[in-house]
Design an enzyme around this catalytic site. Structure first.
Site, PDB file in Angstrom:
ATOM      1  N   LYS A   6       0.862  -6.145   0.580  1.00 21.23           N
ATOM      2  CA  LYS A   6       1.527  -4.871   0.907  1.00 21.23           C
ATOM      3  C   LYS A   6       0.507  -3.846   1.382  1.00 21.23           C
ATOM      4  O   LYS A   6      -0.696  -3.952   1.107  1.00 21.23           O
ATOM      5  CB  LYS A   6       2.291  -4.302  -0.295  1.00 21.23           C
ATOM      6  N   ASP A 135       2.062  -2.178  -9.910  1.00 22.49           N
ATOM      7  CA  ASP A 135       2.575  -2.653  -8.615  1.00 22.49           C
ATOM      8  C   ASP A 135       3.341  -3.971  -8.728  1.00 22.49           C
ATOM      9  O   ASP A 135       3.926  -4.433  -7.749  1.00 22.49           O
ATOM     10  CB  ASP A 135       1.413  -2.884  -7.621  1.00 22.49           C
TER      11      ASP A 135
END
Ligand code: ATP
Length: 285
Positions: A6, A135
């Protein structure tokens, strides 16, 4: 199974919490590639969990590697004994680079265990993911997401381009997320209101010039101060057509947003010949 990676198209820090985490207002954007490869193989239960990985900088102790931690977190939440497992991890995502590689690995192992055992509800799985790191929940269902809290609240964002013209520049040195948060200017961050919604609107309109204005990373000032290579790289990418160059996550990877594919490809070719091997350039998918 393949993981994913990401970038944060925006990462605004809105508060420091008593538990040590920071509250964010962030737009997470996943890539199928670069990704790591994870294989789980059964082993005798008495052997416990073994991690096999050749990449430098990745801990092999299962209590330190996010793959091993994921096994323990899953079994704890499910009230199960820890099974014997050998986890083969092939790293392609740069390590400690702000691209969420370890978090993605942890989430992927949770998913693989859930496919085998079906022992947790989706919300228990989310909790187990958050216990591994802020995350990790995002990577259970990686799709463009508006993320708040420390990472536990994530809402999918529809209508964003499926393929953004991004060039990643990953300098070959690690930065720990803890270092980046410790050295950020918290007051400056908190006093600057997030404009993530405007960023999302601009991306939905495919108005990349406006989107570039709203991209933000509150951790990047400390990185630009400490690592002059990042300043050089940013200047180079801007001179070569990038609309915006910013640190991803806690860095040191830079993400450069381009208007068109030809410009991104040309910058990739020039940057590779200029900075290789100190920096790894990636056109993500
Ligand atoms: P984030 O963007 O989520 O802050 P990051 O991309 O900056 O993370 P990671 O690659 O996830 O950083 O690695 C951070 C540290 O975690 C590494 O320095 C390493 O010691 C440790 N680690 C534990 N498990 C893993 C893993 N499976 N892959 C990579 N690093 C791992």
């Amino acid at each position: 199974m393949l993981t994913c990676s990401k970038v944060n198209l925006s990462l605004a820090v809105t508060a420091k919490r008593p538990d040590g985490y920071h509250d964010l207002d962030s737009l997470f954007y996943p890539f199928r590639d670069p990704s790591d490869v994870i294989l789980l193989k059964d082993a005798p239960a008495s052997n416990g969990v073994t991690i096999r990985c050749d990449a430098p900088g990745v801990p092999l102790e299962p209590e330190k590697n996010l793959c091993g931690k994921a096994v323990y977190a899953y079994c704890k939440a499910a009230g199960m004994d820890v099974p014997g497992l050998v986890i083969h991890l092939e790293k392609h995502i740069p390590v400690a680079a702000g691209m969420g590689g370890g978090s993605a690995d942890g989430a992927t192992v949770l998913r693989l265990l859930q496919e085998r055992f079906h022992a947790l509800s989706e919300s228990q799985l989310e909790d187990a993911a958050f216990s591994l790191g802020a995350d990790v929940p995002f990577f259970l269902n990686p799709r463009p997401s508006y993320v708040t809290g420390a990472g536990e609240h994530h809402t999918p964002v529809e209508g964003l381009p499926e393929h953004l013209l991004i060039l990643l520049a990953a300098p070959q040195f690690p930065v720990s997320a803890a270092w980046a948060y410790k050295h950020m200017d918290l007051q400056r961050a908190i006093s600057t209101p997030p404009r993530t919604n405007e960023l999302i609107d601009a991306l939905r309109r495919r108005d990349f010039e406006s989107a570039a204005q709203f991209m933000r990373n509150d951790l990047e000032h400390a990185l630009f101060d400490k690592f002059p290579l990042l300043l050089l790289l940013r200047a180079f990418l801007l001179e070569n057509g990038a609309l915006r160059v910013m640190v991803s996550g806690s860095g040191p990877t830079l993400l450069a947003l381009f208007r068109d594919d030809a410009a991104a490809q040309a910058a990739y070719a020039r940057a590779t010949s200029e900075f290789d091997p100190a920096v790894r350039f990636i056109l993500p998918a």
